[in-house]
Enzyme design. Structure first.
Site, mmCIF file in Angstrom:
data_model
loop_
_atom_site.group_PDB
_atom_site.id
_atom_site.type_symbol
_atom_site.label_atom_id
_atom_site.label_comp_id
_atom_site.label_asym_id
_atom_site.label_seq_id
_atom_site.Cartn_x
_atom_site.Cartn_y
_atom_site.Cartn_z
ATOM 1 N N LYS A 123 0.974 -1.843 -0.324
ATOM 2 C CA LYS A 123 0.006 -0.211 0.050
ATOM 3 C C LYS A 123 0.875 1.405 -0.130
ATOM 4 C CE LYS A 123 -3.776 2.229 2.694
ATOM 5 N NZ LYS A 123 -4.729 2.306 3.529
ATOM 6 N N ASP A 228 -13.553 4.867 10.724
ATOM 7 C CA ASP A 228 -13.369 4.761 8.991
ATOM 8 C C ASP A 228 -14.234 3.879 8.841
ATOM 9 O OD1 ASP A 228 -14.044 6.520 6.462
ATOM 10 O OD2 ASP A 228 -12.169 5.976 5.548
HETATM 11 P P1 ADP Z 1 -7.588 3.692 1.895
HETATM 12 O O1 ADP Z 1 -6.233 4.018 2.501
HETATM 13 O O2 ADP Z 1 -7.066 4.779 0.317
HETATM 14 O O3 ADP Z 1 -8.403 3.845 1.574
HETATM 15 P P2 ADP Z 1 -7.102 0.670 1.915
HETATM 16 O O4 ADP Z 1 -6.738 0.170 2.635
HETATM 17 O O5 ADP Z 1 -8.604 1.164 2.337
HETATM 18 O O6 ADP Z 1 -6.666 2.539 1.224
HETATM 19 O O7 ADP Z 1 -7.372 -0.017 0.582
HETATM 20 C C1 ADP Z 1 -8.107 0.927 -0.612
HETATM 21 C C2 ADP Z 1 -8.353 -0.822 -1.492
HETATM 22 O O8 ADP Z 1 -7.600 -1.966 -1.695
HETATM 23 C C3 ADP Z 1 -9.459 -1.943 -0.438
HETATM 24 O O9 ADP Z 1 -10.607 -1.292 -0.465
HETATM 25 C C4 ADP Z 1 -9.652 -3.304 -0.639
HETATM 26 O O10 ADP Z 1 -9.951 -3.631 -1.974
HETATM 27 C C5 ADP Z 1 -7.641 -3.389 -1.469
HETATM 28 N N1 ADP Z 1 -6.882 -3.813 -0.438
HETATM 29 C C6 ADP Z 1 -6.410 -3.337 0.687
HETATM 30 N N2 ADP Z 1 -5.543 -4.041 1.753
HETATM 31 C C7 ADP Z 1 -5.637 -4.916 0.865
HETATM 32 C C8 ADP Z 1 -5.076 -6.647 1.239
HETATM 33 N N3 ADP Z 1 -4.204 -5.817 2.763
HETATM 34 N N4 ADP Z 1 -5.720 -7.300 0.685
HETATM 35 C C9 ADP Z 1 -6.622 -7.120 -0.674
HETATM 36 N N5 ADP Z 1 -7.068 -6.288 -0.420
HETATM 37 C C10 ADP Z 1 -6.520 -4.775 0.064
HETATM 38 MG MG MG Z 2 -10.297 2.548 2.237
#
Ligand code: ADP
Ligand code: MG
Length: 382
Positions: A123, A228
């Site tokens: 991420k 959130d």
């Molecule tokens: P943001 O802070 O930008 O909202 P998120 O952590 O919510 O970011 O991640 C965005 C999207 O990426 C999530 O809605 C999910 O679909 C996907 N995602 C995030 N982390 C994971 C993970 N560990 N495994 C699989 N998909 C993930």
């Molecule tokens: Mg998110």
């Protein structure tokens, strides 16, 4: 969505790395780093540095910009990505790069692989680039007012996320396993499940509703609020078990606006179940029901990852958590542009400190055989 936007990294030399790091360090105190200051921090001759800076601009790792009062260099997203990914590959946490799988509000999500070839989740936090946000100007140690930089915000966002995820995972909360982090990047297990946004049916909606409410209460009893808790930040396994993601905005139940955010999280779940699954229940937790059982909030502040209460406040402001709970103070002062940092005005102490940090990064980047990691970086840009 495709590969990470990083190009032409394969010709990057030790000197390039040194100069790139020098700009990163210079940006801790200045929005733009003038060439001579970059040379001083990189501890290289001015003439040579100029050529390196130009090359790095050509490859879009740096950008040269004209400010109102002076011109200078800044790291681009790509340049910052490069520095973080280089560190993560050097220590063997990542060895190859795959495709983008998600785009969040404040991040880009990719699948990468560790040294065993196991797919994991990367991420990249991207904050502070949007101009519509009303970030309070801060005074830096020179007493100048400026907005918190995207570099700083993205880094503390990733740091907070990693710290909270680690504390939650250690206590057996249903969150991805944290693996590593550097700068604005967090590595974690790939969740084997579906984003709640894509789930339109549940085998046992009342059970999942209870699981989610219990999760909110368990977090609260541990001293934290997710902040959130919505369908974008929940995933569901095939067995119907919820997994919580996305932690940088988490806060303590002792935060002045804790009750507001606790109730908002609870209402998110109620609203989602009513709308998506036609399920309503009069059974939902209240902030006053919480019983302190643990000090996860305090522990996260003592992890030694180097973030302070002030950083937490900066970040919660950036996420809009402060304005949402109370009216924003009016009559904010306008942003003042800083005077050009010349070698005379930039304190010798500052240059020394930046130099030391550059040396640390350079020593670190040369400490281990880099063939494997450089190959990884090369593979990923090809
Ligand atoms: P943001 O802070 O930008 O909202 P998120 O952590 O919510 O970011 O991640 C965005 C999207 O990426 C999530 O809605 C999910 O679909 C996907 N995602 C995030 N982390 C994971 C993970 N560990 N495994 C699989 N998909 C993930
Ligand atoms: Mg998110």
């Amino acid at each position: 969505m495709g590969k990470l936007n990083v190009t032409v990294l394969r010709y990057l030399t030790k000197e390039d790395f040194r100069v790139l790091t020098a700009i990163e360090m210079g940006m801790k105190n200045h929005e733009l780093v003038p060439g001579p200051l970059a040379a001083a921090i990189a501890n290289l001759k001015s003439g040579g540095v100029h050529k390196l800076l130009k090359e790095l601009c050509k490859h879009k790792l740096l950008a040269y910009e004209r400010g109102k009062k002076y011109d200078g260099y800044r790291l681009t997203n790509t340049g910052y990505d490069y520095l973080a990914l280089k560190s993560l590959t050097l220590r063997g946490s990542v060895s190859s790069f795959g495709n983008q799988i998600g785009i969040g509000k404040e991040s880009n999500i990719y699948v990468v692989a560790d040294e065993e070839g196991t797919p994991i989740c990367l991420k990249l936090h991207r904050l502070g680039r949007t101009c519509f946000r009303n970030v309070k100007a801060k005074r830096d140690y020179h007493g100048r007012r400026h907005k918190a930089s995207w570099l700083y915000l993205s880094r503390i966002s990733a740091t907070r996320e990693f710290a909270y995820m680690s504390a939650l995972y250690d206590r057996g909360f249903p969150v991805p396993k944290p693996i590593d982090f550097n700068r604005h990047c967090v590595l974690m297990d790939l969740v084997n499940g579906w984003p709640m946004t894509q789930v339109h049916e549940l085998l046992d909606a009342p059970q999942v509703y209870d699981d989610l409410m219990n999760l909110i209460v368990r977090l609260g009893n541990s001293g934290v609020i997710h902040g959130d808790f919505n369908e974008f930040n929940l995933m569901v396994t095939d067995a119907g078990k919820p997994i919580l993601i996305d932690f940088p905005q988490m806060m303590s139940t002792s935060h002045e606006n804790a009750e507001f955010f606790f109730e908002r999280d609870v209402n998110c779940v109620r609203e989602m179940f009513r709308r998506k699954f036609g399920y309503e229940s009069e059974d939902y937790p209240k902030f006053s029901d919480l019983v302190r059982e643990d000090d996860l909030d305090a522990e996260v502040h003592c992890t030694g990852y180097g973030f302070t209460k002030e950083m937490e406040q900066d970040l919660l402001e950036e996420y809009g958590m402060v304005e949402q709970a109370e009216e924003q103070n009016e009559g904010e002062e306008l942003e003042e542009e800083e005077e050009p940092p010349t070698l005379v005005t930039a304190a010798a102490k500052e240059i020394d400190e930046c130099r030391r940090q550059v040396e640390n990064e350079v020593i670190y980047s040369e400490a281990k055989p880099t063939q494997k990691s450089d190959d990884a970086v090369r593979r990923y840009i090809e």
